[in-house]
Design a protein around this motif. Structure first.
Motif, PDB file in Angstrom:
ATOM      1  N   SER A   1     -69.437  56.956  43.970  1.00 25.40           N
ATOM      2  CA  SER A   1     -69.159  57.898  42.873  1.00 25.40           C
ATOM      3  C   SER A   1     -70.086  57.653  41.690  1.00 25.40           C
ATOM      4  CB  SER A   1     -67.704  57.783  42.427  1.00 25.40           C
ATOM      5  OG  SER A   1     -66.847  58.238  43.444  1.00 25.40           O
ATOM      6  N   ALA A   2     -70.342  56.383  41.398  1.00 24.86           N
ATOM      7  CA  ALA A   2     -71.224  56.052  40.272  1.00 24.86           C
ATOM      8  C   ALA A   2     -72.646  56.539  40.532  1.00 24.86           C
ATOM      9  CB  ALA A   2     -71.209  54.545  40.027  1.00 24.86           C
ATOM     10  N   VAL A   3     -73.188  56.266  41.719  1.00 20.79           N
ATOM     11  CA  VAL A   3     -74.577  56.670  41.973  1.00 20.79           C
ATOM     12  C   VAL A   3     -74.691  58.171  42.203  1.00 20.79           C
ATOM     13  CG1 VAL A   3     -75.345  54.411  42.775  1.00 20.79           C
ATOM     14  CG2 VAL A   3     -74.513  56.066  44.444  1.00 20.79           C
ATOM     15  N   LEU A   4     -73.645  58.804  42.732  1.00 23.58           N
ATOM     16  CA  LEU A   4     -73.679  60.267  42.869  1.00 23.58           C
ATOM     17  C   LEU A   4     -73.729  60.928  41.496  1.00 23.58           C
ATOM     18  CD1 LEU A   4     -71.271  61.423  45.720  1.00 23.58           C
ATOM     19  CD2 LEU A   4     -73.715  61.808  45.530  1.00 23.58           C
ATOM     20  N   GLY A   5     -72.994  60.358  40.558  1.00 25.82           N
ATOM     21  CA  GLY A   5     -73.037  60.876  39.185  1.00 25.82           C
ATOM     22  C   GLY A   5     -74.440  60.805  38.608  1.00 25.82           C
ATOM     23  N   ARG A   6     -75.120  59.686  38.869  1.00 23.37           N
ATOM     24  CA  ARG A   6     -76.503  59.538  38.404  1.00 23.37           C
ATOM     25  C   ARG A   6     -77.429  60.523  39.107  1.00 23.37           C
ATOM     26  NH1 ARG A   6     -77.383  53.584  39.383  1.00 23.37           N
ATOM     27  NH2 ARG A   6     -75.152  53.341  39.480  1.00 23.37           N
ATOM     28  N   LEU A   7     -77.205  60.727  40.407  1.00 21.85           N
ATOM     29  CA  LEU A   7     -78.036  61.661  41.171  1.00 21.85           C
ATOM     30  C   LEU A   7     -77.877  63.082  40.627  1.00 21.85           C
ATOM     31  CD1 LEU A   7     -79.859  62.083  43.715  1.00 21.85           C
ATOM     32  CD2 LEU A   7     -77.755  62.653  44.921  1.00 21.85           C
TER      33      LEU A   7
ATOM     34  N   ASP B   1     -60.928  52.479  40.443  1.00 17.80           N
ATOM     35  CA  ASP B   1     -60.848  51.971  39.078  1.00 17.80           C
ATOM     36  C   ASP B   1     -60.528  53.111  38.135  1.00 17.80           C
ATOM     37  OD1 ASP B   1     -63.524  49.518  39.262  1.00 17.80           O
ATOM     38  OD2 ASP B   1     -61.436  49.401  39.850  1.00 17.80           O
ATOM     39  N   LYS B   2     -59.938  52.785  37.014  1.00 16.14           N
ATOM     40  CA  LYS B   2     -59.542  53.802  36.037  1.00 16.14           C
ATOM     41  C   LYS B   2     -60.691  54.730  35.679  1.00 16.14           C
ATOM     42  CE  LYS B   2     -56.946  54.342  31.818  1.00 16.14           C
ATOM     43  NZ  LYS B   2     -56.166  53.707  30.796  1.00 16.14           N
ATOM     44  N   ALA B   3     -61.886  54.189  35.542  1.00 19.54           N
ATOM     45  CA  ALA B   3     -63.052  55.005  35.195  1.00 19.54           C
ATOM     46  C   ALA B   3     -63.446  55.934  36.342  1.00 19.54           C
ATOM     47  CB  ALA B   3     -64.229  54.116  34.827  1.00 19.54           C
ATOM     48  N   GLN B   4     -63.022  55.608  37.547  1.00 22.29           N
ATOM     49  CA  GLN B   4     -63.417  56.390  38.712  1.00 22.29           C
ATOM     50  C   GLN B   4     -62.314  57.317  39.203  1.00 22.29           C
ATOM     51  OE1 GLN B   4     -66.465  56.409  39.905  1.00 22.29           O
ATOM     52  NE2 GLN B   4     -67.040  54.983  38.312  1.00 22.29           N
ATOM     53  N   ARG B   5     -61.212  57.425  38.511  1.00 20.90           N
ATOM     54  CA  ARG B   5     -60.084  58.227  38.994  1.00 20.90           C
ATOM     55  C   ARG B   5     -60.393  59.720  39.027  1.00 20.90           C
ATOM     56  NH1 ARG B   5     -55.391  55.092  39.501  1.00 20.90           N
ATOM     57  NH2 ARG B   5     -55.660  53.109  38.500  1.00 20.90           N
TER      58      ARG B   5
ATOM     59  N   ILE C   1     -74.209  64.338  51.772  1.00 22.80           N
ATOM     60  CA  ILE C   1     -75.068  63.527  50.902  1.00 22.80           C
ATOM     61  C   ILE C   1     -76.535  63.524  51.327  1.00 22.80           C
ATOM     62  CG2 ILE C   1     -75.513  61.139  50.168  1.00 22.80           C
ATOM     63  CD1 ILE C   1     -72.459  60.900  49.789  1.00 22.80           C
ATOM     64  N   PRO C   2     -76.875  63.351  52.612  1.00 24.89           N
ATOM     65  CA  PRO C   2     -78.306  63.365  52.962  1.00 24.89           C
ATOM     66  C   PRO C   2     -79.006  64.675  52.574  1.00 24.89           C
ATOM     67  CG  PRO C   2     -77.050  62.410  54.752  1.00 24.89           C
ATOM     68  CD  PRO C   2     -76.056  62.957  53.759  1.00 24.89           C
ATOM     69  N   ALA C   3     -78.327  65.805  52.730  1.00 30.93           N
ATOM     70  CA  ALA C   3     -78.926  67.085  52.333  1.00 30.93           C
ATOM     71  C   ALA C   3     -79.148  67.118  50.826  1.00 30.93           C
ATOM     72  CB  ALA C   3     -78.032  68.239  52.774  1.00 30.93           C
ATOM     73  N   LEU C   4     -78.189  66.608  50.079  1.00 29.73           N
ATOM     74  CA  LEU C   4     -78.316  66.565  48.627  1.00 29.73           C
ATOM     75  C   LEU C   4     -79.477  65.652  48.220  1.00 29.73           C
ATOM     76  CD1 LEU C   4     -76.990  67.534  45.983  1.00 29.73           C
ATOM     77  CD2 LEU C   4     -75.526  65.532  46.076  1.00 29.73           C
ATOM     78  N   VAL C   5     -79.564  64.484  48.845  1.00 30.62           N
ATOM     79  CA  VAL C   5     -80.648  63.539  48.541  1.00 30.62           C
ATOM     80  C   VAL C   5     -81.998  64.158  48.879  1.00 30.62           C
ATOM     81  CG1 VAL C   5     -81.693  61.342  49.249  1.00 30.62           C
ATOM     82  CG2 VAL C   5     -79.258  61.451  48.704  1.00 30.62           C
ATOM     83  N   ASN C   6     -82.107  64.807  50.023  1.00 31.62           N
ATOM     84  CA  ASN C   6     -83.384  65.419  50.421  1.00 31.62           C
ATOM     85  C   ASN C   6     -83.793  66.529  49.466  1.00 31.62           C
ATOM     86  OD1 ASN C   6     -83.864  63.730  52.587  1.00 31.62           O
ATOM     87  ND2 ASN C   6     -82.738  65.033  54.004  1.00 31.62           N
ATOM     88  N   THR C   7     -82.827  67.297  48.986  1.00 29.30           N
ATOM     89  CA  THR C   7     -83.137  68.357  48.024  1.00 29.30           C
ATOM     90  C   THR C   7     -83.651  67.748  46.723  1.00 29.30           C
ATOM     91  OG1 THR C   7     -81.456  69.792  48.972  1.00 29.30           O
ATOM     92  CG2 THR C   7     -82.199  70.327  46.760  1.00 29.30           C
ATOM     93  N   VAL C   8     -82.986  66.720  46.236  1.00 25.51           N
ATOM     94  CA  VAL C   8     -83.414  66.068  45.003  1.00 25.51           C
ATOM     95  C   VAL C   8     -84.758  65.386  45.206  1.00 25.51           C
ATOM     96  CG1 VAL C   8     -82.866  64.240  43.344  1.00 25.51           C
ATOM     97  CG2 VAL C   8     -81.069  65.782  44.127  1.00 25.51           C
ATOM     98  N   LYS C   9     -84.954  64.779  46.370  1.00 28.50           N
ATOM     99  CA  LYS C   9     -86.187  64.051  46.660  1.00 28.50           C
ATOM    100  C   LYS C   9     -87.403  64.952  46.509  1.00 28.50           C
ATOM    101  CE  LYS C   9     -85.883  61.192  50.113  1.00 28.50           C
ATOM    102  NZ  LYS C   9     -85.840  60.650  51.471  1.00 28.50           N
ATOM    103  N   GLY C  10     -87.279  66.211  46.893  1.00 27.38           N
ATOM    104  CA  GLY C  10     -88.394  67.140  46.768  1.00 27.38           C
ATOM    105  C   GLY C  10     -88.810  67.381  45.332  1.00 27.38           C
TER     106      GLY C  10
ATOM    107  N   GLU D   1     -85.237  54.657  43.412  1.00 27.20           N
ATOM    108  CA  GLU D   1     -84.134  53.690  43.359  1.00 27.20           C
ATOM    109  C   GLU D   1     -82.775  54.378  43.409  1.00 27.20           C
ATOM    110  OE1 GLU D   1     -82.263  50.316  40.393  1.00 27.20           O
ATOM    111  OE2 GLU D   1     -84.291  50.997  40.039  1.00 27.20           O
ATOM    112  N   THR D   2     -82.615  55.452  42.644  1.00 22.68           N
ATOM    113  CA  THR D   2     -81.349  56.190  42.649  1.00 22.68           C
ATOM    114  C   THR D   2     -81.074  56.767  44.030  1.00 22.68           C
ATOM    115  OG1 THR D   2     -81.596  56.739  40.316  1.00 22.68           O
ATOM    116  CG2 THR D   2     -80.079  58.104  41.591  1.00 22.68           C
ATOM    117  N   LEU D   3     -82.091  57.344  44.646  1.00 21.70           N
ATOM    118  CA  LEU D   3     -81.919  57.938  45.973  1.00 21.70           C
ATOM    119  C   LEU D   3     -81.561  56.869  47.008  1.00 21.70           C
ATOM    120  CD1 LEU D   3     -84.940  60.405  45.880  1.00 21.70           C
ATOM    121  CD2 LEU D   3     -82.534  60.936  45.488  1.00 21.70           C
ATOM    122  N   GLU D   4     -82.202  55.717  46.932  1.00 20.03           N
ATOM    123  CA  GLU D   4     -81.894  54.637  47.868  1.00 20.03           C
ATOM    124  C   GLU D   4     -80.478  54.106  47.663  1.00 20.03           C
ATOM    125  OE1 GLU D   4     -85.050  51.825  47.204  1.00 20.03           O
ATOM    126  OE2 GLU D   4     -86.420  52.886  48.568  1.00 20.03           O
ATOM    127  N   ASN D   5     -80.039  54.020  46.413  1.00 17.42           N
ATOM    128  CA  ASN D   5     -78.680  53.556  46.131  1.00 17.42           C
ATOM    129  C   ASN D   5     -77.623  54.520  46.673  1.00 17.42           C
ATOM    130  OD1 ASN D   5     -79.191  51.088  44.937  1.00 17.42           O
ATOM    131  ND2 ASN D   5     -79.422  51.966  42.894  1.00 17.42           N
TER     132      ASN D   5
END
Length: 182
Positions: free
Chosen positions: A94-100, A171-175, A49-58, A65-69
């Protein structure tokens, strides 16, 4: 003669108790081993996840807000101590990764970035491994809980303080694993 019958019945009961106890210990250890498998896969994802966040951050630095979440939920998952705590952290993550991942739709350069694409591929593979590990863990827990609840093995389980384990469910939505394809 009655003495031998009583001794035989006592010996049979003793052997049955040993057999049930050993089955409970085996199932308990299998559940712990299965949870360890989930833990390994979650750690791989948490490390990615940190590598993914750093790539998106660039590319999307104003999406702070999404990155911090993502980092907040990742840290909650890393520090979870119970199956229920882990479950809650995974639902949020899972919810915030989907947004990322969805952010890449707004950033064509990010979407085309080879490093981002490789991180997405790794994340997808890890999500599938987590799903398989979770399925195995829940199957082992099911068998363990059935043994604990079934008569007469429940008498042995309660005598030796074996207790039911929690399933690792979302949760069912997260299965489903989050969508990471583009």
């Amino acid at each position: 003669m009655i003495f031998y019958i009583i001794m035989g019945a006592a010996a049979a009961l003793f052997l049955y108790t040993i057999s049930v106890y050993n089955r409970l210990v085996k199932n308990k250890n299998m559940a712990e081993e299965a949870w360890s498998g989930i833990d390994v896969q979650l750690k791989k994802r948490y490390d990615l996840i940190p590598a993914l966040v750093n790539t998106v951050k660039g590319y999307a630095s104003h999406e702070k807000e999404t990155l911090e979440n993502v980092i907040k939920w990742r840290n909650m998952g890393v520090s979870a101590n119970t199956v229920k705590d882990q479950e809650n952290a995974e639902i949020g993550l899972s919810a915030v990764l989907g947004r990322l991942i969805a952010l890449s739709e707004n950033y064509p350069d990010l979407k085309a970035n080879a490093n981002f694409q490789e991180l997405q591929k790794q994340l997808s593979e890890i999500e599938n491994a987590i799903q398989l590990s979770r399925r195995y863990y829940n199957g082992v827990v099911r068998d363990f809980n059935i043994t604990i609840e079934s008569f007469p093995s429940n008498l042995v389980a309660s005598s030796f303080a074996f207790s039911k384990r929690d399933y690792f469910e979302l949760d069912k939505a997260q299965r489903e694993a989050p969508e990471v394809k583009f």
